[in-house]
Design an enzyme around this catalytic site. Structure first.
Site, PDB file in Angstrom:
ATOM      1  N   GLU A  70       0.839  -1.202   0.000  1.00 40.75           N
ATOM      2  CA  GLU A  70       0.000   0.000   0.000  1.00 40.75           C
ATOM      3  C   GLU A  70       0.874   1.252   0.000  1.00 40.75           C
ATOM      4  OE1 GLU A  70      -3.086  -0.414  -0.466  1.00 40.75           O
ATOM      5  OE2 GLU A  70      -3.565  -2.403   0.322  1.00 40.75           O
ATOM      6  N   CYS A 105      -7.324  -0.966   8.761  1.00 38.20           N
ATOM      7  CA  CYS A 105      -6.000  -1.001   8.119  1.00 38.20           C
ATOM      8  C   CYS A 105      -5.614   0.374   7.580  1.00 38.20           C
ATOM      9  CB  CYS A 105      -5.978  -2.028   6.992  1.00 38.20           C
ATOM     10  SG  CYS A 105      -6.055  -3.736   7.551  1.00 38.20           S
ATOM     11  N   HIS A 133      -0.651  -5.650   3.037  1.00 36.53           N
ATOM     12  CA  HIS A 133      -1.778  -6.556   3.227  1.00 36.53           C
ATOM     13  C   HIS A 133      -1.317  -7.964   2.855  1.00 36.53           C
ATOM     14  CE1 HIS A 133      -5.086  -3.414   3.341  1.00 36.53           C
ATOM     15  NE2 HIS A 133      -5.420  -4.279   4.281  1.00 36.53           N
TER      16      HIS A 133
END
Length: 156
Positions: A42, A104, A123
């Site tokens: 991410e 998250c 993730h």
């Protein structure tokens, strides 16, 4: 450290990590329950859009992580470069700019905010016969070592 699936408590713990430990980099790992044998790197955290209830039945006021924060914060780690230059046999690695507007992404944004961008979020898929804890651990080790190389280049 395992963070609770509770917005406010997770944010408080992230703040304490940055205040007390003052790390060079904080790497957060979250479960992408829909991902099958995919690791997702991410790039950024988003400040708004948190409407889903946490484990205690709450969501942040106004769906916002930091009332005075920017719309999004980018990691100082170039996840696209990491994605292009890192491979782990037996699992696909992908690049993402949307961590999902739940705990998250909320945690990631808070860490990017408190750490001036010196945070990363990965993730991982659920454990299975082919994706074991040992396998995920080794994959994370490979990825985090590459992140630390970027941190070293940044300091030179």
């Amino acid at each position: 450290m395992q963070l609770p699936v509770v917005y406010q408590k997770a944010k408080e713990q992230v703040f304490m990590i940055w205040k007390t430990l003052q790390p060079l980099l904080t790497v957060h790992v979250g479960l992408a329950s829909s991902a099958k044998a995919i690791i997702i790197l991410e790039q950024c955290g988003k400040n708004k859009g948190y409407q889903e209830m946490d484990a205690c039945g709450f969501h942040p006021e106004g769906g916002c992580c930091m009332l005075d924060g920017p719309e999004k914060i980018e990691s100082t780690i170039n996840m696209k470069t990491l994605w292009k230059n890192t491979s782990v046999e037996g699992i696909d690695i992908i690049f993402s700019r949307d961590a999902g507007r739940y705990i998250c992404d909320y945690t990631y944004y808070a860490s990017l905010y408190y750490g001036n961008g010196r945070a990363a979020f990965i993730h991982v898929p659920p454990l299975s016969k082919s994706v074991t804890a040992d396998f995920i651990g080794k994959a994370l080790q490979t990825i985090i070592l590459e992140m630390l190389k970027q941190c070293g280049e940044e300091r030179e």
